[in-house]
Structures are given as structure tokens and as C-alpha cells.
Design a protein around this motif. Structure first.
Motif, PDB file in Angstrom:
ATOM      1  N   SER A 158     -19.146 -54.590  31.978  1.00  0.00           N
ATOM      2  CA  SER A 158     -19.860 -53.643  32.692  1.00  0.00           C
ATOM      3  C   SER A 158     -21.249 -53.343  31.680  1.00  0.00           C
ATOM      4  N   PHE A 159     -22.301 -53.395  32.493  1.00  0.00           N
ATOM      5  CA  PHE A 159     -23.556 -53.257  31.644  1.00  0.00           C
ATOM      6  C   PHE A 159     -24.889 -52.785  32.227  1.00  0.00           C
ATOM      7  N   VAL A 160     -25.525 -52.319  31.441  1.00  0.00           N
ATOM      8  CA  VAL A 160     -26.834 -51.938  31.725  1.00  0.00           C
ATOM      9  C   VAL A 160     -28.038 -52.701  31.243  1.00  0.00           C
ATOM     10  N   ILE A 161     -29.085 -52.870  31.847  1.00  0.00           N
ATOM     11  CA  ILE A 161     -30.305 -53.414  31.216  1.00  0.00           C
ATOM     12  C   ILE A 161     -31.538 -52.475  31.304  1.00  0.00           C
ATOM     13  N   GLU A 162     -31.941 -52.329  29.918  1.00  0.00           N
ATOM     14  CA  GLU A 162     -33.100 -51.534  29.792  1.00  0.00           C
ATOM     15  C   GLU A 162     -34.247 -51.737  30.975  1.00  0.00           C
ATOM     16  N   GLY A 163     -34.682 -50.664  31.484  1.00  0.00           N
ATOM     17  CA  GLY A 163     -35.732 -50.818  32.610  1.00  0.00           C
ATOM     18  C   GLY A 163     -35.582 -51.375  33.776  1.00  0.00           C
ATOM     19  N   ILE A 164     -34.248 -51.717  34.108  1.00  0.00           N
ATOM     20  CA  ILE A 164     -33.962 -52.396  35.193  1.00  0.00           C
ATOM     21  C   ILE A 164     -32.864 -51.519  36.023  1.00  0.00           C
ATOM     22  N   HIS A 165     -33.119 -51.482  37.306  1.00  0.00           N
ATOM     23  CA  HIS A 165     -32.084 -50.667  38.080  1.00  0.00           C
ATOM     24  C   HIS A 165     -31.015 -51.902  38.721  1.00  0.00           C
ATOM     25  N   HIS A 166     -29.792 -51.284  38.495  1.00  0.00           N
ATOM     26  CA  HIS A 166     -28.558 -52.241  38.854  1.00  0.00           C
ATOM     27  C   HIS A 166     -28.730 -52.739  40.272  1.00  0.00           C
ATOM     28  N   GLN A 167     -29.282 -51.954  41.366  1.00  0.00           N
ATOM     29  CA  GLN A 167     -29.397 -52.367  42.580  1.00  0.00           C
ATOM     30  C   GLN A 167     -30.084 -53.697  42.611  1.00  0.00           C
ATOM     31  N   ASP A 168     -31.363 -53.531  42.014  1.00  0.00           N
ATOM     32  CA  ASP A 168     -32.194 -54.697  42.075  1.00  0.00           C
ATOM     33  C   ASP A 168     -31.581 -55.797  41.499  1.00  0.00           C
ATOM     34  N   LEU A 169     -30.869 -55.598  40.301  1.00  0.00           N
ATOM     35  CA  LEU A 169     -30.220 -56.785  39.917  1.00  0.00           C
ATOM     36  C   LEU A 169     -29.341 -57.362  40.612  1.00  0.00           C
ATOM     37  N   ALA A 170     -28.412 -56.646  41.425  1.00  0.00           N
ATOM     38  CA  ALA A 170     -27.637 -57.149  42.374  1.00  0.00           C
ATOM     39  C   ALA A 170     -28.078 -57.727  43.397  1.00  0.00           C
ATOM     40  N   ILE A 171     -29.424 -57.407  43.954  1.00  0.00           N
ATOM     41  CA  ILE A 171     -30.172 -58.087  45.023  1.00  0.00           C
ATOM     42  C   ILE A 171     -30.456 -59.579  44.481  1.00  0.00           C
ATOM     43  N   ILE A 172     -31.175 -59.637  43.497  1.00  0.00           N
ATOM     44  CA  ILE A 172     -31.664 -61.039  43.004  1.00  0.00           C
ATOM     45  C   ILE A 172     -30.442 -61.788  42.594  1.00  0.00           C
ATOM     46  N   LEU A 173     -29.185 -61.152  42.178  1.00  0.00           N
ATOM     47  CA  LEU A 173     -28.295 -62.197  41.826  1.00  0.00           C
ATOM     48  C   LEU A 173     -27.522 -62.488  43.202  1.00  0.00           C
ATOM     49  N   ASP A 174     -27.288 -61.828  44.009  1.00  0.00           N
ATOM     50  CA  ASP A 174     -27.069 -62.247  45.513  1.00  0.00           C
ATOM     51  C   ASP A 174     -27.927 -63.359  46.061  1.00  0.00           C
ATOM     52  N   GLN A 175     -29.188 -63.278  45.970  1.00  0.00           N
ATOM     53  CA  GLN A 175     -29.920 -64.276  46.309  1.00  0.00           C
ATOM     54  C   GLN A 175     -29.391 -65.773  45.591  1.00  0.00           C
ATOM     55  N   GLN A 176     -28.857 -65.784  44.604  1.00  0.00           N
ATOM     56  CA  GLN A 176     -28.501 -66.823  43.901  1.00  0.00           C
ATOM     57  C   GLN A 176     -26.958 -67.240  43.846  1.00  0.00           C
ATOM     58  N   GLY A 177     -26.434 -66.364  44.843  1.00  0.00           N
ATOM     59  CA  GLY A 177     -25.136 -66.631  45.461  1.00  0.00           C
ATOM     60  C   GLY A 177     -24.082 -66.162  44.354  1.00  0.00           C
ATOM     61  N   ILE A 178     -24.457 -65.009  43.523  1.00  0.00           N
ATOM     62  CA  ILE A 178     -23.431 -64.343  42.560  1.00  0.00           C
ATOM     63  C   ILE A 178     -23.382 -62.979  42.888  1.00  0.00           C
ATOM     64  N   ALA A 179     -21.806 -62.802  43.150  1.00  0.00           N
ATOM     65  CA  ALA A 179     -21.412 -61.572  43.573  1.00  0.00           C
ATOM     66  C   ALA A 179     -20.712 -60.828  42.447  1.00  0.00           C
ATOM     67  N   ILE A 180     -21.625 -59.584  42.024  1.00  0.00           N
ATOM     68  CA  ILE A 180     -21.162 -58.569  41.119  1.00  0.00           C
ATOM     69  C   ILE A 180     -21.223 -57.245  41.730  1.00  0.00           C
ATOM     70  N   ARG A 181     -20.733 -56.328  41.044  1.00  0.00           N
ATOM     71  CA  ARG A 181     -20.858 -54.972  41.830  1.00  0.00           C
ATOM     72  C   ARG A 181     -21.550 -54.258  40.880  1.00  0.00           C
ATOM     73  N   THR A 182     -22.313 -53.396  41.565  1.00  0.00           N
ATOM     74  CA  THR A 182     -23.255 -52.244  41.064  1.00  0.00           C
ATOM     75  C   THR A 182     -22.770 -51.166  41.604  1.00  0.00           C
ATOM     76  N   GLY A 183     -23.413 -49.967  40.634  1.00  0.00           N
ATOM     77  CA  GLY A 183     -23.359 -48.666  41.190  1.00  0.00           C
ATOM     78  C   GLY A 183     -22.306 -47.839  40.393  1.00  0.00           C
ATOM     79  N   HIS A 184     -21.877 -46.810  40.704  1.00  0.00           N
ATOM     80  CA  HIS A 184     -20.867 -45.852  40.040  1.00  0.00           C
ATOM     81  C   HIS A 184     -19.590 -46.375  40.003  1.00  0.00           C
ATOM     82  N   HIS A 185     -19.102 -47.117  40.659  1.00  0.00           N
ATOM     83  CA  HIS A 185     -17.848 -47.855  40.800  1.00  0.00           C
ATOM     84  C   HIS A 185     -16.967 -46.573  41.167  1.00  0.00           C
ATOM     85  N   CYS A 186     -17.455 -45.717  41.830  1.00  0.00           N
ATOM     86  CA  CYS A 186     -16.419 -44.313  42.277  1.00  0.00           C
ATOM     87  C   CYS A 186     -15.924 -43.768  41.142  1.00  0.00           C
ATOM     88  N   THR A 187     -16.772 -43.970  40.210  1.00  0.00           N
ATOM     89  CA  THR A 187     -16.243 -43.024  38.761  1.00  0.00           C
ATOM     90  C   THR A 187     -17.347 -42.125  38.686  1.00  0.00           C
TER      91      THR A 187
END
Lengths: 409, 142
Positions: free
Chosen positions: A339-368
Motif C-alpha cells: 500500500s502506498f501514497v505518492i506526494e502530491g498525487i491523488h490515488h484515483q488519478d493514479l488508478a485511472i492512468i494505470l488502468d489505461q496501461q492495463g494495470i489493475a490496482i486498488r485505490t481508496g480507503h479499502h473499507c477501512t
């Protein structure tokens, strides 16, 4: 011993979905903590059930009914062995961990939790191991207490000991955290809880696919598992409970299967495990659950754990090369969750751009959400690894991640 | 320009991008340059909670037209918010109520932004329509 490259390629052939293309790129599936993919063997078991042995179980006298009942009960036996339970009737089929916890909250809670009693959970619980207890506490006038954690994401054990008292009736903690990967010292937690007379429920949603589970050695009173996180079908799981305890508990739901005799004046209940299995269960998926267990057993938990640990170590080192990236959850003992955070980057943006490249990760609060609040973050990006993942896929993640960071900064 | 014309324009613009990188870089740029909502309007009552990110929306009704300002904590959403504002801002309440928002679909952005992610955005459009309805009632009264 971890798997060789050739072995991994053979394993991958059992998971046809891994050949999918997403947005024109090969799928890289790193959302295994949410749900795992299913091997051909599991899908074949579902098909075979419907095509050659579909019948309602436990009642019919005909051939198909007997065949279906035998397969259904074979899963119970396989799971008894999988978690080393003492008796088959300690395995109750549920829809998954959430229902298992709700069963305990409703049945055990109804009989054994009273006004002023205390229930202890930890800060890193999934909402499904928080909300049922809150509902129970509200109904009964009981008190919910929460074990604090360190910044690394580990339970502060001295604080846990301070919370324990003769008022503690139940401790419900997660074995391995879905958001952080932390493996909790459940055996010690249980030992201390028992010392004050409390029962213990372990949420095994994330641990059962990675770690060897021995409920007798652990000495937990309840252990809940979901099949879909174990390479099995969705909508199926088990609740393990110690026999004497399950026998002392009232039924959870009323209906067919769970009764011995019904008159309009009084109903007597069936014996374990049927007392807790009202209605026709999800027969097909329970039967296919065994195919998943067989698959894991064939690979071996030790080899799985060793290989996944290798992936986690490699991924963690690679991730840390990204400027401003911080790993969330740095416990000493972890399952393969990064699990990670990147300074200055919102996790949702990251997930969208990764998805464009075929990569499935999970972002958000993970129900916690309470955990995220404790850590002072809104959410994380989470890559979680399975035995069918490879270092080459982690390299692909890194290329995609570097591109995303460049685009979003 | 009418809501229809603005949407057509956005669809034409988006069609120019040949690969996803350019398209998203454009949306990210829009997000970065969005004139955001005033700090004192970035309050809970203006917040539209999404599962992954939040949007803040404020409206002002002057000279028969509704002007919207908005913000989001996620950049791509902010870019999409900027497009939505471009379509709806400075239009009459009646035009906003009657508008069919189809540019998200037609630009292929809904395909890229699965339901779970665009939820916040869809709620925002709903909220924009609510504002328009409220102002249209106010407009008939005055």
C-alpha cells in the motif's frame, strides 16, 4: 521452496483471465486482496456440478441428491483439514466473512453479550469487522473498545492488554490487514483474551490464502474465511467455531435444513453444522470451493508464502525508487500487500492512468475508513500479489507508475 | 453558445486526440487550470462525496443565468468537472434543466471512467440540475 519461472508459467495457464488485454495492453492483475482470479479447475467444478449432479442436498433419496450431498460434504471435510479444525461440524458454510461475522454478532451476541459487556476490535479492522459489533453494542448497551496501532501499522500490544478486563466478552481482530498487509500476532492476542474469559473471532479474509491456518494451535473461538479471496467462487465462505460454543449458541436464521421438528407450537433445531445453515445453500459454489482448496494444497502454502514474499520484497524496493512515494504499512510481518501514497498525487488519478496501461490496482480507503483516519490519509494505492504474478509484471507496474507520476505532477 | 453547441465543440476537440495519453494529458491540464471555488465555499454543504474523491460545487444566480464554480481533490476528476462547468455555466435555469448531457458518453470518457469512478461526477450533474430547478422557481417569483 519458491516456484521456478517455468512453474509460474504453468500455473498462469490455469488462469485464462490473465491472458486478457485491457486497453490494448496485457492485463496485470494486482488486486488480489480484493478478490483472486479463479483457476480452470474451479470453473470446471461448477460446470460439472450443474451438468452432472445438480440436486438439492441432504434430503433427497435419489442418486443425484446423494452425489451432490457427498460433494458438498467433501468440501466441508477439505476445509476442516485446511484449517485443522477438530471436527467437521465446526465448519459452517456462509456467504463469506461478512456473513460469518454477522452470524457471530447475531447468535453469540444475542446469547452472551449483555449491557456493560465489552467487545474489543483493532484500529485496522475492515468495516465488516466493525459495523456488526457497533450494531450489537447499540442493541445490547455493550461497549466497543479499539486497540490503537503504531504508525507502522502494528497493534500496540501493551495497549491491548490494558483494554482487557473481566468485562471483555469478545475480541474480534483481523489476522492480516487488507489495507496494510500487517500480520497480527493472533495466537498471543487469543491467549490473553482467554485469560480474562473472553472469546476471540479472527477475520481470516486476507490470511487464509497466504498463511498456514491451524485453528487448534491458534486456539481461536471463531475463524471466518471467504472463498473468493482463496481462488474460489464468490458468495461462499465458512465460519469455523469451536463445537461446544456453536452448540451453546442459538440459531442465526430460521428456515429449512436447520430444524429437527416443526410444529406450530414449538420447533426443535437440527444438530451442528446444519443448525446454522438455513435454506438451500449455494451448493455449486461450495462444491467448487473444494477445487480451489485442492489447488492451493497442491501448490503448498509454504511455497506460496515464500514466493509471494519474494514478490513483495521486490515490489517494495522498486516502489521506493519513486520520488515522494511512501509505503503505508511497514509492519515487520506482512502478507503480500504493498500500500502506498505518492506526494502530491491523488490515488484515483493514479488508478485511472494505470488502468489505461492495463494495470489493475486498488485505490481508496479499502473499507477501512477509521484506519485511514488514524493514519491521517484519505486513501492509498494498493498492489496486492498472488502466486500467479511475476517480477516482470512488477516491472510493468513500475513503467506505468513512472509514466503516471510524470503525467500527474 | 448553447449547451448543445458547447458539447459539440468538446466532442470535436476530443476526437482530435489519437491516443489516450494525449487525451488524459489534456484533461489533466484542464484540471490544473480550473479556476477553483472560493475557499469559503469549499464547505461540507457544497461537497459531493464520491467513493474515491470529492467534488465541491457552488452556484450563483445573476441576470437570469447560473454560474457554477467547482473543485475536486483528484486532478482528472477536476478536469472533467471543468468540462461539465464549461457546458452548464452561464446558461439559463431552463436550458440547464432541459439539457441532455451526452458529451461524456460521446467522447468515450465514460468508457474510461467506469461507473464507480464517475459516480461523483454524475452526482455533480444531478446537483447542477437541482440548482437550476431551484433558480427557475426563484426566477418565476421575481
Amino acid at each position: 521452496m519458491p516456484f521456478t519461472e517455468i512453474e509460474i508459467q504453468k500455473i498462469r495457464e490455469d488462469f485464462p483471465v490473465l491472458l486478457e488485454k485491457v486497453n490494448g495492453k496485457p492485463l496485470v492483475y494486482f488486486d488480489n486482496a480484493a478478490t483472486t482470479q479463479k483457476p480452470k479447475q474451479v470453473v470446471a467444478a461448477i460446470e460439472s456440478y450443474y451438468y452432472s449432479s445438480n440436486a438439492n442436498i441432504h434430503r433427497g433419496i435419489h442418486h443425484l441428491a446423494e452425489k451432490a450431498t457427498a460433494s458438498f460434504e467433501a468440501t466441508r471435510k477439505a476445509l476442516k483439514e485446511f484449517i485443522n479444525a477438530a471436527h467437521e461440524e465446526e465448519i459452517i458454510f456462509t456467504r463469506g466473512v461478512t456473513e460469518g461475522i454477522n452470524l457471530v454478532a447475531n447468535s453469540f451476541g444475542k446469547a452472551f453479550i449483555h449491557k456493560g459487556d465489552e467487545i474489543i476490535i483493532s484500529t485496522m479492522e475492515h468495516h465488516s469487522n466493525i459495523v456488526p459489533w457497533q450494531m450489537l453494542c447499540e442493541e445490547k448497551g455493550a461497549i466497543l473498545k479499539v486497540i490503537p496501532i503504531t504508525d507502522a501499522g502494528e497493534i500496540i500490544f501493551e495497549e491491548y492488554l490494558k483494554l482487557l478486563s473481566p468485562n471483555t466478552k469478545l475480541v474480534a481482530v483481523v489476522h492480516a490487514s487488507n489495507a496494510l498487509g500487517t500480520i497480527n500476532p493472533v495466537a498471543e492476542i487469543i491467549q490473553h483474551a482467554h485469560a480474562v474469559g473472553a472469546k476471540v473471532l479472527i477475520d481470516g479474509a486476507q490470511s487464509a490464502s497466504h498463511l498456514e491456518i491451524d485453528v487448534q494451535a491458534m486456539d481461536c473461538d471463531f475463524f471466518a474465511i471467504s472463498a473468493h479471496k482463496l481462488y474460489g467462487p464468490t458468495g461462499v465462505g465458512i465460519l469455523y467455531g469451536k463445537k461446544a460454543l456453536l452448540e451453546a449458541m442459538p440459531p442465526y436464521q430460521g428456515g429449512g435444513e436447520m430444524i429437527k421438528e416443526v410444529t406450530f407450537e414449538k420447533t426443535t433445531y437440527n444438530e451442528l453444522p446444519y443448525k446454522f445453515e438455513a435454506g438451500t445453500p449455494n451448493i455449486a459454489d461450495v462444491i467448487a470451493f473444494k477445487a480451489a482448496i485442492d489447488y492451493i494444497n497442491k501448490l503448498g502454502k509454504k511455497a506460496i508464502a515464500a514466493y509471494e514474499h519474494e514478490l513483495l520484497t521486490y515490489a517494495t524496493a522498486q516502489l521506493l525508487t519513486i520520488e515522494g512515494l511512501k509505503i503505508i504499512g511497514t509492519a515487520q510481518h506482512k502478507v503480500s500487500v504493498a500500500s502506498f501514497v505518492i506526494e502530491g498525487i491523488h490515488h484515483q488519478d493514479l488508478a485511472i492512468i494505470l488502468d489505461q496501461q492495463g494495470i489493475a490496482i486498488r485505490t481508496g480507503h479499502h473499507c477501512t475508513q477509521p484506519l485511514m483516519h488514524r493514519l491521517g490519509i484519505l486513501g492509498t494505492s494498493r498492489a496486492s500479489f498472488s502466486f500467479y504474478n511475476t517480477k516482470a509484471e512488477i516491472d510493468a507496474l513500475m513503467v506505468a507508475l513512472n509514466k503516471a507520476v510524470k503525467m500527474l505532477r | 453558445m448553447s449547451i448543445e453547441e458547447i458539447q459539440e465543440q468538446i466532442i470535436d476537440e476530443m476526437d482530435l486526440f489519437e491516443d489516450w495519453t494525449d487525451k488524459y494529458e489534456y484533461i489533466i491540464e484542464l484540471g490544473k487550470s480550473l479556476k477553483t471555488i472560493a475557499e469559503d465555499k469549499k464547505i461540507d454543504s457544497n461537497k459531493i462525496k464520491g467513493c474515491q474523491s470529492n467534488v465541491w460545487l457552488d452556484a450563483n444566480f445573476t441576470d437570469g443565468k447560473v454560474a457554477f464554480t467547482a473543485d475536486s481533490d483528484a486532478l482528472i476528476v477536476k478536469g472533467l468537472v471543468s468540462l461539465v462547468l464549461k457546458v452548464f455555466s452561464n446558461q439559463t435555469p431552463q436550458d440547464i434543466i432541459n439539457a441532455n448531457l451526452d458529451f461524456i458518453e460521446k467522447t468515450g470518457l465514460s468508457q474510461h471512467l467506469a461507473q464507480t469512478r464517475s459516480n461523483g461526477l454524475l452526482s455533480m450533474v444531478k446537483q447542477i440540475k437541482f440548482y437550476a430547478m431551484a433558480y427557475s422557481v426563484q426566477g418565476t417569483k421575481s
